[in-house]
Write a protein that holds these residues in place. Structure first.
Motif, PDB file in Angstrom:
ATOM      1  N   VAL A   1      -7.643  -9.556   7.947  1.00 56.72           N
ATOM      2  CA  VAL A   1      -6.974  -8.416   7.258  1.00 56.72           C
ATOM      3  C   VAL A   1      -6.065  -7.699   8.414  1.00 56.72           C
ATOM      4  O   VAL A   1      -6.581  -7.353   9.524  1.00 56.72           O
ATOM      5  N   ASN A   2      -4.702  -7.472   8.213  1.00 55.65           N
ATOM      6  CA  ASN A   2      -4.010  -6.787   8.924  1.00 55.65           C
ATOM      7  C   ASN A   2      -3.225  -5.576   8.026  1.00 55.65           C
ATOM      8  O   ASN A   2      -2.806  -5.985   6.832  1.00 55.65           O
ATOM      9  N   GLU A   3      -3.217  -4.483   8.447  1.00 55.59           N
ATOM     10  CA  GLU A   3      -2.738  -3.137   7.959  1.00 55.59           C
ATOM     11  C   GLU A   3      -1.415  -3.105   8.710  1.00 55.59           C
ATOM     12  O   GLU A   3      -1.373  -2.695   9.990  1.00 55.59           O
TER      13      GLU A   3
ATOM     14  N   LEU B   1       0.986  -1.262  -0.125  1.00 59.72           N
ATOM     15  CA  LEU B   1       0.104   0.154  -0.119  1.00 59.72           C
ATOM     16  C   LEU B   1       0.854   1.338   0.074  1.00 59.72           C
ATOM     17  O   LEU B   1       2.198   1.190   0.300  1.00 59.72           O
TER      18      LEU B   1
ATOM     19  N   GLU C   1      -0.627  -4.639   3.388  1.00 58.05           N
ATOM     20  CA  GLU C   1      -1.863  -5.190   3.906  1.00 58.05           C
ATOM     21  C   GLU C   1      -1.601  -6.678   3.740  1.00 58.05           C
ATOM     22  O   GLU C   1      -1.090  -7.078   2.756  1.00 58.05           O
TER      23      GLU C   1
END
Length: 212
Positions: free
Chosen positions: A166-168, A130, A135
């Motif tokens: 989901v991990n950012e 990103l 992500e």
């Protein structure tokens, strides 16, 4: 270089005990029965056998240095003579090992480490870049373990926890530490190609010197 960590988050190394619980058949045929892609013999310390043969200040120092050196290189250890956590704690006292020098080492049975590695191999992970970081999407059977993601920039690495789904991971809050003794590809890459250009010159001696 981005990859799943070799150990559950936040650990950076492992020392295993209770190898005998796996049985003689496992020891004899470990290359077939082990979930690891490397030989079980590589997890053993030569200095442990020397310490068992003759306990003195020199063998004490050698075992202490080898354990710290392996931790700093990110290499797993299985102490074949130790059958419990209590025995391992006593060994640390006997060789005067300061646990602060291995603050993020995972102490567990060899069977538990194998169970983690088998689960790790079955995780499904996707990673996308990103503008602000990364992500990741991870799925699989965690069974109480917490996987981590390692991000490498040259000799600096950061390890962040991954949660199901989901991990950012934001660049501006990711802290990197200098890890010149470790191979960015983990312990399997270290043992598969110690002549790789990714490893600092005189890699093993550097780590041993740092641990003494």
């Amino acid at each position: 270089w981005i990859r799943l960590g070799d150990y559950p988050y936040p650990y950076q190394g492992v020392i295993c005990y209770d190898e005998s619980a796996l049985g003689n058949d496992f020891r004899e045929f470990s290359n077939v029965m082990s979930p690891l892609p490397v030989s079980l013999d590589l997890l053993h310390c030569k200095s442990e056998a020397e310490w068992q043969t003759e306990s003195n200040p020199e063998t004490q120092r050698k075992l202490r240095v080898e354990l710290i050196s392996r931790y700093r290189q990110g290499l797993p250890v299985s102490l074949s003579s130790v059958s419990s956590r209590e025995e391992l704690n006593q060994l640390f006292q006997d060789i005067q090992l300061d646990r602060k020098q291995m603050s993020l080492v995972w102490i567990t049975s060899l069977d538990t480490f194998f169970r983690w590695w088998k689960l790790r191999s079955e995780f499904s992970v996707s990673i996308n870049r990103l503008s602000t970081g990364w992500e990741t999407i991870i799925s699989g059977n965690f069974e109480g373990f917490s996987p981590g993601l390692q991000i490498w920039r040259s000799q600096h690495s950061a390890t962040v926890a991954l949660y199901r789904g989901v991990n950012e991971i934001r660049d501006d809050v990711t802290a990197f530490a200098n890890n010149p003794e470790r191979h960015p590809g983990g312990f399997t890459a270290h043992w598969a190609g110690v002549s790789s250009s990714l490893i600092p010159f005189d890699f093993n001696n550097f780590a041993a010197a740092a641990a003494s």
